[in-house]
Design a protein around this motif. Structure first.
Motif, mmCIF file in Angstrom:
data_model
loop_
_atom_site.group_PDB
_atom_site.id
_atom_site.type_symbol
_atom_site.label_atom_id
_atom_site.label_comp_id
_atom_site.label_asym_id
_atom_site.label_seq_id
_atom_site.Cartn_x
_atom_site.Cartn_y
_atom_site.Cartn_z
ATOM 1 N N GLY A 162 0.803 -1.264 0.015
ATOM 2 C CA GLY A 162 -0.028 0.015 -0.067
ATOM 3 C C GLY A 162 0.873 1.584 -0.052
ATOM 4 N N ASP A 163 2.020 1.299 -0.144
ATOM 5 C CA ASP A 163 3.101 2.301 -0.133
ATOM 6 C C ASP A 163 2.962 3.076 -1.516
ATOM 7 O OD1 ASP A 163 3.932 1.852 2.344
ATOM 8 O OD2 ASP A 163 5.601 0.580 1.837
ATOM 9 N N MET A 164 2.841 2.093 -2.514
ATOM 10 C CA MET A 164 2.485 2.676 -3.742
ATOM 11 C C MET A 164 1.104 2.095 -4.259
ATOM 12 S SD MET A 164 6.007 1.952 -6.132
ATOM 13 C CE MET A 164 5.288 1.841 -7.475
ATOM 14 N N ALA A 165 0.152 3.114 -5.021
ATOM 15 C CA ALA A 165 -1.057 2.511 -5.247
ATOM 16 C C ALA A 165 -1.163 1.687 -6.354
ATOM 17 C CB ALA A 165 -1.990 3.922 -5.413
ATOM 18 N N ALA A 166 -0.206 1.916 -7.347
ATOM 19 C CA ALA A 166 -0.227 0.995 -8.482
ATOM 20 C C ALA A 166 1.001 1.020 -9.276
ATOM 21 C CB ALA A 166 -1.418 1.565 -9.492
ATOM 22 N N THR A 167 1.195 0.361 -10.120
ATOM 23 C CA THR A 167 2.365 0.506 -11.179
ATOM 24 C C THR A 167 1.732 -0.144 -12.356
ATOM 25 O OG1 THR A 167 4.572 -0.050 -11.512
ATOM 26 C CG2 THR A 167 3.353 -1.942 -10.500
ATOM 27 N N VAL A 168 2.312 0.582 -13.477
ATOM 28 C CA VAL A 168 2.282 0.024 -14.899
ATOM 29 C C VAL A 168 3.254 -1.211 -15.039
ATOM 30 C CG1 VAL A 168 2.027 0.521 -17.393
ATOM 31 C CG2 VAL A 168 1.382 2.372 -15.620
ATOM 32 N N ALA A 169 2.840 -2.295 -14.947
ATOM 33 C CA ALA A 169 3.794 -3.439 -15.028
ATOM 34 C C ALA A 169 4.485 -3.926 -16.546
ATOM 35 C CB ALA A 169 3.153 -4.677 -14.142
ATOM 36 N N GLN A 170 5.633 -4.081 -16.555
ATOM 37 C CA GLN A 170 6.145 -4.640 -17.643
ATOM 38 C C GLN A 170 6.593 -6.005 -17.323
ATOM 39 O OE1 GLN A 170 8.070 -1.651 -20.598
ATOM 40 N NE2 GLN A 170 8.869 -0.932 -18.467
ATOM 41 N N LYS A 171 7.095 -6.750 -18.453
ATOM 42 C CA LYS A 171 7.603 -8.016 -18.122
ATOM 43 C C LYS A 171 9.119 -8.080 -18.623
ATOM 44 C CE LYS A 171 3.496 -10.526 -17.810
ATOM 45 N NZ LYS A 171 2.533 -11.852 -18.074
ATOM 46 N N PRO A 172 10.202 -7.531 -17.873
ATOM 47 C CA PRO A 172 11.444 -7.194 -18.234
ATOM 48 C C PRO A 172 12.130 -8.665 -18.783
ATOM 49 C CG PRO A 172 11.455 -6.987 -15.976
ATOM 50 C CD PRO A 172 9.976 -7.090 -16.411
ATOM 51 N N GLU A 173 12.054 -9.877 -18.069
ATOM 52 C CA GLU A 173 12.717 -11.000 -18.517
ATOM 53 C C GLU A 173 12.092 -11.310 -19.752
ATOM 54 O OE1 GLU A 173 13.069 -14.127 -15.860
ATOM 55 O OE2 GLU A 173 13.391 -13.059 -14.002
ATOM 56 N N GLU A 174 10.835 -11.176 -19.983
ATOM 57 C CA GLU A 174 10.020 -11.540 -21.264
ATOM 58 C C GLU A 174 10.937 -10.765 -22.247
ATOM 59 O OE1 GLU A 174 7.535 -13.248 -24.158
ATOM 60 O OE2 GLU A 174 8.614 -14.029 -22.365
ATOM 61 N N MET A 175 11.226 -9.369 -21.950
ATOM 62 C CA MET A 175 11.884 -8.438 -23.071
ATOM 63 C C MET A 175 12.890 -8.917 -23.322
ATOM 64 S SD MET A 175 11.515 -4.463 -21.958
ATOM 65 C CE MET A 175 9.661 -3.733 -21.822
#
Length: 319
Positions: free
Chosen positions: A271-284
C-alpha cells in the motif's frame, strides 16, 4: 608512320586494361553491396556471439532483462557478452565500440540515451552488425527491431488510474526519467495527453530513473507544493524514492510507478504505492535474443516487437 602506329597500339592496350579493371572492380563492389543488403548468413544459436549493452545494472528492472537474455542463451548454448553502461552515455558508446571490434554477430542495446547511442548504432551498421534495441529506441542509425512495451499506452493507463482515484483537477506531480531516453518521452507523452484537462500537473521534474534522486526531487516538490495528492513516476525506482519522501513528510499521497519490478510490486502490495504499470522485463530480454535467433535463421523480424503491459493496483496485488 610505323612509330605513330606503335604508340597508338600501346595507348589502346593501356586504355582497354584500365576499362577492364574498372569494370571488374565495379562489378565486385555491386555484388558485395547487394549480397550484404539482401542475404543473411544463417547461423545456429550455439554459433552466435551476442554483445549486450544495458543502461544500468543498478536498476533491478534491467537485471531482469539481463536474466531473460541469459536464461534463453543458456538453453541454446549461445555466447553472450554483457556490459553495464552505469547510466553513462560515453561509457556505453565505448562498450559498444569494443564489441564491434570483437566482431560480435549481433548487438542487443538498451540505450542510456536514445540520441547519444546513434553514433554507435551507425558504426555497427557500417560493420554489418545487426542491432536490436530493448525498452528504449535509438534516434538514428538502422535498428533491426525494437523490443518494448507500449510506453505511450502505459502513460495513459497511469493517468486514467489517477483520474479515477483522485477525481478531476486533482493536484499531482510527475517524476520524469533520463532526458533524451525514448521511454521518458513516450511515457510522458501518454500521461500528459490523457491528463490534459483532467488533472492539475503542478510540477514536472527529472529524477533520472534513480531511487535516490526520486527521494531528493520529491522532497523538493513537497516543499513547494505541499497540497499535491498524487504522483506519477515514470519508473518504479523513482517511485520508491518518492515513497520515502512522502513517509518522512507524514503525508498521504497516491503514488503510481512504472515497470512492475519486484520492489515496486512489494510496495504496491504493502500500500506504499497505489499502482504500477507493470512490464515484463525478463520477457523483453527473451524476446530480444529470440529476434536475433530468428534473424540468423533467415526469418523476417518485425520492426517493433511489443512486450506485455498491465496495471497492477494494491487491490490486484493482494488478491
Amino acid at each position: 608512320m610505323k612509330h605513330s602506329f606503335k604508340r597508338f597500339l600501346m595507348v589502346a592496350v593501356v586504355a582497354a586494361a584500365a576499362i577492364f579493371t574498372l569494370t571488374a572492380c565495379g562489378n565486385t563492389g555491386l555484388g558485395s553491396s547487394s549480397d550484404s543488403g539482401s542475404k543473411v548468413t544463417k547461423k545456429a544459436p550455439k554459433d552466435l556471439k551476442v554483445g549486450v549493452s544495458l543502461s544500468t545494472l543498478s536498476n533491478p528492472f534491467f537485471v531482469s532483462v539481463q536474466n531473460g537474455i541469459q536464461d534463453l542463451a543458456k538453453k541454446n548454448k549461445t555466447n553472450v557478452q554483457i556490459s553495464d553502461a552505469q547510466n553513462d552515455t560515453a561509457k556505453q558508446n565505448n562498450n559498444v565500440e569494443d564489441m564491434i571490434q570483437k566482431k560480435v554477430d549481433v548487438l542487443i542495446i538498451n540505450p542510456v540515451d536514445s540520441s547519444a547511442i546513434t553514433p554507435a548504432v551507425k558504426d555497427a551498421n557500417d560493420a554489418g552488425i545487426p542491432v536490436i534495441t530493448v525498452d528504449r529506441s535509438s534516434d538514428g542509425g538502422k535498428v533491426l527491431t525494437l523490443v518494448a512495451s507500449n510506453s505511450v499506452k502505459g502513460g495513459q493507463m497511469a493517468a486514467k488510474y489517477l483520474i479515477d482515484k483522485l477525481g478531476k483537477n486533482a493536484k499531482i506531480a510527475e517524476l520524469q526519467g533520463i532526458p533524451g531516453a525514448s521511454a521518458t518521452r513516450e511515457r510522458g507523452k501518454g500521461f500528459d495527453a490523457a491528463a490534459k484537462g483532467q488533472l492539475d500537473i503542478v510540477s514536472k521534474q527529472t529524477a533520472g530513473f534513480d531511487r535516490a534522486k526520486g527521494l531528493t526531487v520529491t522532497e523538493n516538490i513537497l516543499q513547494g507544493n505541499g497540497d499535491i495528492v498524487g504522483i506519477f513516476s515514470q519508473n518504479d525506482e523513482m517511485a520508491l524514492g518518492a515513497v520515502q519522501a512522502v513517509k518522512a513528510a507524514g503525508k498521504k499521497i497516491t503514488i503510481v510507478g512504472f515497470d512492475g519490478e519486484a520492489d515496486g510490486i512489494k510496495a504496491v502490495k504493502a500500500g506504499d504505492m497505489a499502482a504500477t504499470v507493470a512490464q515484463k522485463p525478463e520477457e523483453m530480454g527473451r524476446l530480444a535474443l529470440q529476434a536475433a535467433y530468428d534473424h540468423f535463421n533467415g526469418k523476417t523480424v518485425k520492426k517493433n516487437i511489443e512486450s506485455p503491459l498491465s496495471l497492477v493496483t494494491t487491490e490486484d496485488a493482494n488478491k
